[in-house]
Design an enzyme around this catalytic site. Structure first.
Site, PDB file in Angstrom:
ATOM      1  N   ASN A 132      29.592  39.517   7.298  1.00 55.17           N
ATOM      2  CA  ASN A 132      30.296  38.896   8.417  1.00 55.17           C
ATOM      3  C   ASN A 132      30.730  39.900   9.486  1.00 55.17           C
ATOM      4  O   ASN A 132      31.274  39.509  10.515  1.00 55.17           O
ATOM      5  CB  ASN A 132      31.464  38.042   7.902  1.00 55.17           C
ATOM      6  N   ASP A 154      26.475  27.226   5.851  1.00 51.90           N
ATOM      7  CA  ASP A 154      26.934  26.534   4.650  1.00 51.90           C
ATOM      8  C   ASP A 154      27.549  25.179   4.986  1.00 51.90           C
ATOM      9  O   ASP A 154      28.321  25.060   5.931  1.00 51.90           O
ATOM     10  CB  ASP A 154      28.016  27.361   3.952  1.00 51.90           C
ATOM     11  N   ARG A 194      25.299  29.792  10.713  1.00 49.76           N
ATOM     12  CA  ARG A 194      26.561  29.508  11.397  1.00 49.76           C
ATOM     13  C   ARG A 194      26.800  30.500  12.536  1.00 49.76           C
ATOM     14  O   ARG A 194      27.322  30.170  13.606  1.00 49.76           O
ATOM     15  CB  ARG A 194      27.687  29.606  10.359  1.00 49.76           C
TER      16      ARG A 194
HETATM   17  N1  EPU Z   1      41.053  27.012   9.223  1.00 49.78           N
HETATM   18  C1  EPU Z   1      42.252  26.545   8.841  1.00 49.78           C
HETATM   19  N2  EPU Z   1      43.354  27.238   9.195  1.00 49.78           N
HETATM   20  C2  EPU Z   1      43.289  28.366   9.904  1.00 49.78           C
HETATM   21  C3  EPU Z   1      42.053  28.887  10.272  1.00 49.78           C
HETATM   22  C4  EPU Z   1      40.913  28.191   9.900  1.00 49.78           C
HETATM   23  O1  EPU Z   1      42.336  25.515   8.194  1.00 49.78           O
HETATM   24  O2  EPU Z   1      44.337  28.931  10.210  1.00 49.78           O
HETATM   25  C5  EPU Z   1      39.866  26.248   8.848  1.00 49.78           C
HETATM   26  C6  EPU Z   1      39.019  25.887  10.041  1.00 49.78           C
HETATM   27  O3  EPU Z   1      39.428  24.660  10.601  1.00 49.78           O
HETATM   28  C7  EPU Z   1      37.648  25.872   9.479  1.00 49.78           C
HETATM   29  C8  EPU Z   1      37.719  26.866   8.351  1.00 49.78           C
HETATM   30  O4  EPU Z   1      39.070  27.074   8.070  1.00 49.78           O
HETATM   31  O5  EPU Z   1      37.321  24.611   8.961  1.00 49.78           O
HETATM   32  C9  EPU Z   1      37.054  28.200   8.656  1.00 49.78           C
HETATM   33  O6  EPU Z   1      37.561  28.735   9.809  1.00 49.78           O
HETATM   34  P1  EPU Z   1      36.853  29.830  10.716  1.00 49.78           P
HETATM   35  O7  EPU Z   1      36.568  29.221  12.039  1.00 49.78           O
HETATM   36  O8  EPU Z   1      37.678  31.067  10.633  1.00 49.78           O
HETATM   37  O9  EPU Z   1      35.467  30.091   9.970  1.00 49.78           O
HETATM   38  P2  EPU Z   1      34.162  30.607  10.634  1.00 49.78           P
HETATM   39  O10 EPU Z   1      34.505  31.551  11.724  1.00 49.78           O
HETATM   40  O11 EPU Z   1      33.263  29.491  10.914  1.00 49.78           O
HETATM   41  C10 EPU Z   1      33.880  32.739   9.127  1.00 49.78           C
HETATM   42  C11 EPU Z   1      32.879  33.257   8.120  1.00 49.78           C
HETATM   43  C12 EPU Z   1      32.930  32.402   6.858  1.00 49.78           C
HETATM   44  C13 EPU Z   1      34.341  32.463   6.294  1.00 49.78           C
HETATM   45  C14 EPU Z   1      35.362  32.026   7.361  1.00 49.78           C
HETATM   46  C15 EPU Z   1      36.795  32.197   6.934  1.00 49.78           C
HETATM   47  C16 EPU Z   1      31.147  34.196   9.502  1.00 49.78           C
HETATM   48  C17 EPU Z   1      29.759  34.100  10.019  1.00 49.78           C
HETATM   49  N3  EPU Z   1      31.548  33.204   8.708  1.00 49.78           N
HETATM   50  O12 EPU Z   1      33.498  31.415   9.417  1.00 49.78           O
HETATM   51  O13 EPU Z   1      32.033  33.005   5.947  1.00 49.78           O
HETATM   52  O14 EPU Z   1      34.442  31.616   5.181  1.00 49.78           O
HETATM   53  O15 EPU Z   1      35.181  32.807   8.555  1.00 49.78           O
HETATM   54  O16 EPU Z   1      37.058  33.528   6.608  1.00 49.78           O
HETATM   55  O17 EPU Z   1      31.855  35.142   9.785  1.00 49.78           O
HETATM   56  C18 EPU Z   1      30.674  33.123   4.033  1.00 49.78           C
HETATM   57  O18 EPU Z   1      30.462  34.303   4.319  1.00 49.78           O
HETATM   58  O19 EPU Z   1      30.368  32.623   2.932  1.00 49.78           O
HETATM   59  C19 EPU Z   1      31.350  32.262   5.015  1.00 49.78           C
HETATM   60  C20 EPU Z   1      31.300  30.941   4.973  1.00 49.78           C
END
Ligand code: EPU
Length: 426
Positions: free
Chosen positions: A23, A117, A93
């Protein structure tokens, strides 16, 4: 299509070195779009998601060259399109991270909605609002289209500390006119890694590692050499695995600062570790017993934005808990689809109650038995590999491309620890 055939019950011991953080690697690849000079990225993993992103970038004229297994040189000087291949974008993603750099580079963008995912709703509202606050204009029909005349710095409060939204805004603000301040920004180590890469390219970012990031925009960025940080998800996975593998496992070349909360969770599950400057060792030779909260209450493990326990480490901790004596509740606060993989563990013999999409109760220790299963997503897939390694009998895990999207040479690393795992045609 490949599958893993895993014969459970081998003692796991030895040392292992994690690859670079997936990430951090993915936004770093997109950061290269913001300069015409070559950027060299070290400790890069040749995992599925990285290869897909390279393919997407190659499709719009970016040159990618592997110098060795872990060193990738990116050259975006001939980038020539604001419309990356929608079919490839829908596979990962992280493709949403092209929004800002393509707008900055071409003044326009046409981008398919991202894939990745299937673990929850995964809203993109925070990206959207932030990019518009910086001057972009976006609209969504089948795909996202957008235009940008001039990015101008601003103060922006993220309605949630989303990792990729923070990264998208960094990708926009580094070359915006004037200062941007991001409040309630994500502070994960990989977000800090992206900031450090940018500063190496000549950006002016401060507040790195906190939830208030200040970016003073610069008109151009230079090339640089940057090393991706160790993958703390992989470190946490190996520690959980070591705890239940019956031997001693040492994870080397880690950043121990990243592991403060994960080590607390491991201790709660009865898994004790010792650490040095850049290594952590876990002793899996002892019987595991979960600790209780004061007053004898059942303990809980819940995920949250950094520095809380990472959602990406929930699934492996759940498997570890099935092998520890006691009861614990896991509360996955972020994603609403991440607990469903536990039905596989239940069928293998684990004592788990799925209370609702976010919460499960695990009572251990249970003998697990082999099964044929399919990996639903990258982190659940790793957890199923772990479960198969401690189960009685031979398990098969299909759909392993899901695991290999995020873990580099995982079968080789496990084999070196003594696991009996074979990668064969499905
Ligand atoms: N969320 C909350 N509260 C918060 C922040 C987020 O409920 O304060 C919820 C969001 O609404 C969302 C979810 O948590 O449904 C994930 O939020 P975020 O937008 O931070 O996720 P992302 O940026 O789409 C990245 C990683 C994920 C990791 C998440 C959380 C990348 C490419 N992906 O996703 O990685 O799970 O942050 O740390 O950086 C993985 O590597 O397996 C993976 C899924």
């Amino acid at each position: 299509m490949h599958k893993f055939v895993i014969e459970g019950g081998s003692k796991l011991s030895g040392s292992v070195t994690p690859s670079g953080n997936k990430n951090e690697a993915l936004p770093a690849l997109f950061a290269c779009l913001l300069t015409d000079k070559p950027v060299t990225l070290k400790r890069m993993s040749r995992i599925g998601d990285v290869l897909t992103v390279c393919q997407i970038l190659n499709g719009i004229g970016v040159k990618t060259e592997w110098l060795d297994d872990e060193t990738l040189v990116m050259d975006a000087s001939k980038a020539n399109s604001h419309k990356p291949d929608p079919n490839l974008c829908m596979k990962v993603r992280a493709s949403i991270l092209m929004l800002a750099p393509l707008l900055t580079r071409f003044g326009k963008v046409e981008l398919a909605l991202p894939g990745g995912d299937v673990i929850g709703a995964r809203r993109i509202d925070t990206h959207w609002e932030g990019i518009e606050a910086l001057g972009g204009q976006l609209s969504l029909e089948k795909v996202i289209t957008g235009t940008l005349k001039r990015a101008v710095g601003t103060e922006f409060f993220l309605d949630e500390p989303s990792v990729t939204a923070t990264e998208n805004l960094l990708l926009m603000a580094v070359r915006a006119e004037g200062q941007t301040i991001l409040f309630n920004a994500a502070s994960e180590p990989h977000v800090g890694g992206l900031c450090n890469l940018f500063n190496g390219m000549g950006a002016k970012i401060s507040g790195i590692g906190t939830n208030k990031i200040i970016i003073d925009g610069v008109s151009e960025l230079q090339g640089t050499v940057h090393t991706i940080g160790p993958d703390f998800m992989e470190v946490g996975s190996f520690l959980c695995l070591g705890a239940i593998g019956g031997g001693k496992v040492r994870v080397e070349k880690v950043n121990t600062d990243d592991m403060r909360y994960p080590l607390k969770v491991l201790a709660k599950l009865g898994l004790n570790t010792t650490s040095g400057a850049d290594w952590i060792e876990i002793d899996g030779t002892k019987e595991l017993k979960m600790s209780k909260d004061i007053g004898g209450r059942v303990g809980s493990v819940y995920s949250g934005p950094w520095p809380a326990y990472p959602t990406d480490l929930m699934s492996v901790a759940i498997v570890a808990a099935t092998q520890s004596k006691g009861t614990v509740i896991f509360f996955e606060k972020m994603f609403e689809g991440r607990m469903f993989f536990t039905d596989n563990l239940m069928r293998m013999g684990a004592n788990i109650v799925l209370c609702d999409p976010h919460r499960i109760v695990v009572t251990g220790a249970s003998q697990l038995y082999s099964m044929h299963m399919s990996s639903p997503d990258v982190r659940a897939g790793m957890a199923l590999v772990m479960a198969a390694l401690v189960a009685k009998g031979t398990s098969e895990i299909n759909n392993i491309y899901q695991i290999e999207r995020g873990y580099n040479n995982i079968d080789k690393k496990l084999e070196a620890l003594g696991a009996r795992i074979k990668r064969t045609q499905a």
